[in-house]
Design a protein around this motif. Structure first.
Motif, short mmCIF file in Angstrom:
data_model
loop_
_atom_site.label_atom_id
_atom_site.label_comp_id
_atom_site.label_asym_id
_atom_site.label_seq_id
_atom_site.Cartn_x
_atom_site.Cartn_y
_atom_site.Cartn_z
N PRO A 15 0.83 -1.20 0.00
CA PRO A 15 0.00 0.00 0.00
C PRO A 15 0.87 1.25 0.00
N ASP A 16 0.47 2.23 -0.81
CA ASP A 16 1.24 3.43 -1.08
C ASP A 16 1.34 4.31 0.16
N LEU A 17 2.55 4.54 0.64
CA LEU A 17 2.74 5.37 1.83
C LEU A 17 2.30 6.80 1.61
N GLY A 18 2.50 7.31 0.40
CA GLY A 18 2.09 8.68 0.09
C GLY A 18 0.60 8.85 0.29
N GLN A 19 -0.15 7.89 -0.16
CA GLN A 19 -1.59 7.96 -0.01
C GLN A 19 -2.00 8.06 1.46
N ARG A 20 -1.33 7.24 2.30
CA ARG A 20 -1.70 7.27 3.71
C ARG A 20 -1.31 8.59 4.36
N SER A 21 -0.21 9.20 3.88
CA SER A 21 0.15 10.51 4.40
C SER A 21 -0.95 11.52 4.12
N THR A 22 -1.49 11.47 2.92
CA THR A 22 -2.57 12.37 2.56
C THR A 22 -3.73 12.25 3.54
N LEU A 23 -3.93 11.03 4.02
CA LEU A 23 -5.02 10.79 4.97
C LEU A 23 -4.67 11.27 6.38
N GLY A 24 -3.44 11.75 6.56
CA GLY A 24 -3.05 12.22 7.88
C GLY A 24 -2.67 11.09 8.82
N TYR A 25 -2.55 9.88 8.29
CA TYR A 25 -2.31 8.74 9.17
C TYR A 25 -0.91 8.80 9.76
N MET A 26 0.05 9.19 8.95
CA MET A 26 1.41 9.32 9.44
C MET A 26 1.93 10.74 9.23
N GLY A 27 1.31 11.45 8.33
CA GLY A 27 1.84 12.74 7.89
C GLY A 27 1.96 13.74 9.03
N GLY A 28 1.05 13.63 10.01
CA GLY A 28 1.05 14.60 11.10
C GLY A 28 2.13 14.34 12.13
N ALA A 29 2.79 13.21 12.05
CA ALA A 29 3.69 12.79 13.11
C ALA A 29 4.80 13.81 13.36
N LYS A 30 5.27 14.41 12.30
CA LYS A 30 6.41 15.32 12.47
C LYS A 30 6.00 16.63 13.12
N MET A 31 4.72 17.00 13.03
CA MET A 31 4.29 18.30 13.52
C MET A 31 3.80 18.26 14.96
N GLU A 32 3.67 17.07 15.54
CA GLU A 32 3.16 16.96 16.90
C GLU A 32 4.23 16.34 17.78
N ASP A 33 4.22 16.68 19.08
CA ASP A 33 5.09 15.93 19.98
C ASP A 33 4.40 14.60 20.30
N LYS A 34 5.13 13.69 20.92
CA LYS A 34 4.66 12.34 21.14
C LYS A 34 3.39 12.30 21.99
N ALA A 35 3.35 13.08 23.05
CA ALA A 35 2.20 13.04 23.96
C ALA A 35 0.93 13.52 23.27
N THR A 36 1.06 14.58 22.46
CA THR A 36 -0.10 15.11 21.74
C THR A 36 -0.60 14.09 20.72
N ARG A 37 0.36 13.48 20.04
CA ARG A 37 0.03 12.48 19.03
C ARG A 37 -0.68 11.28 19.66
N ASP A 38 -0.13 10.78 20.76
CA ASP A 38 -0.76 9.63 21.43
C ASP A 38 -2.17 9.98 21.90
N ALA A 39 -2.33 11.18 22.47
CA ALA A 39 -3.64 11.58 22.99
C ALA A 39 -4.66 11.62 21.85
N ARG A 40 -4.23 12.14 20.68
CA ARG A 40 -5.13 12.19 19.53
C ARG A 40 -5.50 10.79 19.06
N ARG A 41 -4.49 9.91 18.97
CA ARG A 41 -4.76 8.57 18.45
C ARG A 41 -5.52 7.71 19.45
N ASN A 42 -5.36 7.95 20.75
CA ASN A 42 -6.07 7.16 21.76
C ASN A 42 -7.45 7.74 22.08
N ALA A 43 -7.79 8.89 21.48
CA ALA A 43 -9.00 9.60 21.88
C ALA A 43 -10.26 8.73 21.84
#
Lengths: 180, 180, 180, 180
Positions: free
Chosen positions: B8-36
Motif C-alpha cells: 500500500p502506497d505510503l504517500g496515499q496514507r500521508s494524505t489521509l493524515g495517518y502518518m503525515g502529522g507525526a512530524k508536527m506533533e510531539d509524542k504526547a499530543t500524538r498519542d492523545a489524539r490517536r487514543n481519543a
C-alpha cells in the motif's frame, strides 16, 4: 410454492448421528464420545519455571493459539521494570495479582494505577507509551493478537506475536525436560 | 505492464493524515489524539458488589461485548455449590484465585481439580456434566461466547449469553447507584 | 449444604426484564426493542467508488472493526498486479468473483491458482511471498487482523491494520460527499 | 535500579532460532519451513455437491472451526424459501452473488433488500424474524458463532453451531467419495 419452515431438518441431523445416538448411550458414554476431540487443558502454573522476557520482567506462557493469535500468560515484573512504548494490534485483558502497575503515567498523570484484584481491558489500537511497575508485581494477561513495539517517532521496533510467545513457552518446556 | 510493488502506497496514507502529522506533533499530543476514541478501561473490582448468579454462586461482571459475545467475570462459589451440566458454545479461560474446583468429576475420576494459581482452557464445544466447588472458591473467567445449559438428555435448558451477563452487570450498577 | 441446581436463576432474569416483558408485547414490538441497539448494516457495493490501494490494485472498504481488528473489502486487481511479500497476523478468507489469482507461485509451482467461485482460507502466520493476478480479477476478502509486509530478509516494511483500512474507507466517503 | 528497555530481548529470540536462522537459509527454504504447519486451504467450490439444509435451501460447507465456532458456507435458496425466526449468537457477514433477499421484511417494510454484489453485516444478538428469498438466490456467508432458532414466543427451537455445519460438510464428502 415451497414450504417456509426454514429451520434445519432434524431428521437430517439424526442421520448424521448428531442427536440420534443419544437414546442408545448413557450420558457418560455420550459425553466421552463428544468430548473425545475437544479436550480441556489445565496448567498447574506454580510448577512452571519463569522465563526471562525483558529486563526485570519474566513470563510463564499458558497458551498461544496459531488459529487466532490469542495468547495467555503470567507476568512477573520487578520493581522499576517497565514495558517499552507499544501499540496493541489486538485487545488485551489483565487481572492484577500483586504489586502496583502504572499505565499511561499512572492515575496522577491521567492514566491508570492498578492494584491487586484490579481488572483492565486494553482495546485494540491503544498506544501505551510506558507501563511501569513501582513495586514487584504479578498479573495474568490475555492478548487477542500481536503487540507492536514502536520508538518515539512511531517507527516499528518489533512485532511480538503468538509465534514469539510460543517459542518462549517451548524454551520453558525444554528447561523442564532437561531438569527431569 | 503495471508495477508490482504491491505494498500500500505510503504517500496515499500521508494524505489521509495517518502518518503525515507525526512530524508536527510531539509524542504526547500524538498519542492523545490517536487514543481519543480507543480508551482503556479499568475496574477496581473490590469496590463492586457481588450479584447472585445461581444457588451458592455470586458474580462480578467485568465486561460483556456485544460485538464478539465475549464476557469476563469474577465468580465466588460457596463450598458445595456447582454449575449445572452445560456445553460451551465458545471457549472459556480461567485462573483460580482461591479454593478448589472439580471439573468433570475431579482428577480422581479422570477430570481436573484446580487449585489457586491454576489456569484452564475449556475449548469451544466441550461438555461439562458438573463443575463442583469442594471449598469456598473464587476464580477469574473469560468466555468467548455463550454457554448452553442442557439436561441429562441434552435438551436445552437455557442459553447464557453476553446479554444475560450484561443485564446482571446493570443490576450491580443499579445497586451501587441506590447505595450512594 | 447448598443446592446444586447451578443454572442461572430464571426469576432473577425476569426481574431484569430480559424475558419478563415477553408476555406484554407483541413479537414485532419486542424484536424492535431488542434490535434497537444492534443494527444490521448493508452496503450496496456497486454504488461505492473504487479507491487506489497499490499499483494496479483498487479497494472498496466494507467494514473495519476497532474492537477486533477484522476488516472486509472488495479488491479489484489489474492483470499483472500483485501483493508484495507479507505475513498474515490474522487469518484471511476470500471468495474469487472473477479473474485468476496465483498464490505462492500458483498451482504449477506448488501453490494455489484461484478461479471464479473458489474459496480460500489463509491461516494466521502464513507467509505469502507474492500473490499475482494473471488476469483482471475481483475478490471478496475478510481479514481477522493485520497484515505485515516484509522484505526478502523479513524486515518489516509496514503493518497494514484496521486503521489503515478505515482511513481508506473514509477517503471513499469523502469522495462521494464531494460528488453529491 | 533495573534497566527499562522493556522490549523483549532480541538475543533471546535469536537463541530460539526465531530470527537467527534467517541469514543461513534462502528465502524460499525459510518460507517453506515457517509455513510447514500453517497451510492455506483452497476449495474449488463448483466441484462440490449441494447438500439440503432446509426446505428449498441447499448449502456447501467451506469451513467450520472447532476453536472459534466460526463457519463459512455458500447458500442456494429457491424462490419462496426462507430462514425461520432466529437470533444471532455471533455476528454474520454475507455477499450476495445472485437473486434477491429480504431481511426483516425487506426495504419496503423497514428492513433490507439485498441484490447481487451487496454486502451485509448482521451483528451478534440481532433477531431476524424471517429472511425470505423472492427470487432464486445464492450468497456467501460467514458466521462467527451459533445461530439460535426461536419460535414466536422466543422459546428455543434449536441451536445451529459449527458441529451441525461440520456434520453437513462430512455428509458432502461422503457423497463425493461414494460417487468416485
Amino acid at each position: 410454492m415451497l414450504g417456509i419452515l426454514g429451520t434445519p431438518d432434524l431428521g437430517q441431523r439424526s442421520t448424521l448421528g448428531y442427536m440420534g445416538g443419544a437414546k442408545m448411550e448413557d450420558k457418560a458414554t455420550r459425553d466421552a464420545r463428544r468430548n473425545a476431540n475437544i479436550k480441556d487443558t489445565y496448567i498447574h502454573t506454580t510448577a512452571m519455571p519463569w522465563i526471562n522476557f525483558s529486563e526485570g520482567i519474566d513470563i510463564k506462557v499458558l497458551r498461544a493459539s496459531q488459529e487466532t493469535g490469542t495468547w495467555a500468560a503470567l507476568f512477573r515484573c520487578a520493581k522499576g521494570s517497565s514495558f517499552a512504548r507499544h501499540e496493541h494490534l489486538g485487545a488485551g485483558e489483565y487481572l492484577m495479582l500483586s504489586g502496583k502497575m502504572e499505565v499511561r503515567g499512572g492515575v496522577e498523570r491521567g492514566g491508570i494505577t492498578a492494584y491487586p484484584g484490579d481488572y483492565g481491558y486494553e482495546p485494540n489500537g491503544v498506544i501505551h507509551d510506558s507501563t511501569c511497575f513501582v513495586e514487584d508485581s504479578e498479573f495474568f494477561f490475555i492478548n487477542f493478537g500481536p503487540i507492536k513495539f514502536i520508538d518515539a517517532d512511531d517507527n516499528i521496533v518489533m512485532v511480538l506475536d503468538w509465534q514469539t510467545i510460543r517459542d518462549i513457552g517451548a524454551k520453558a518446556q525444554a528447561q523442564q525436560a532437561a531438569a527431569d
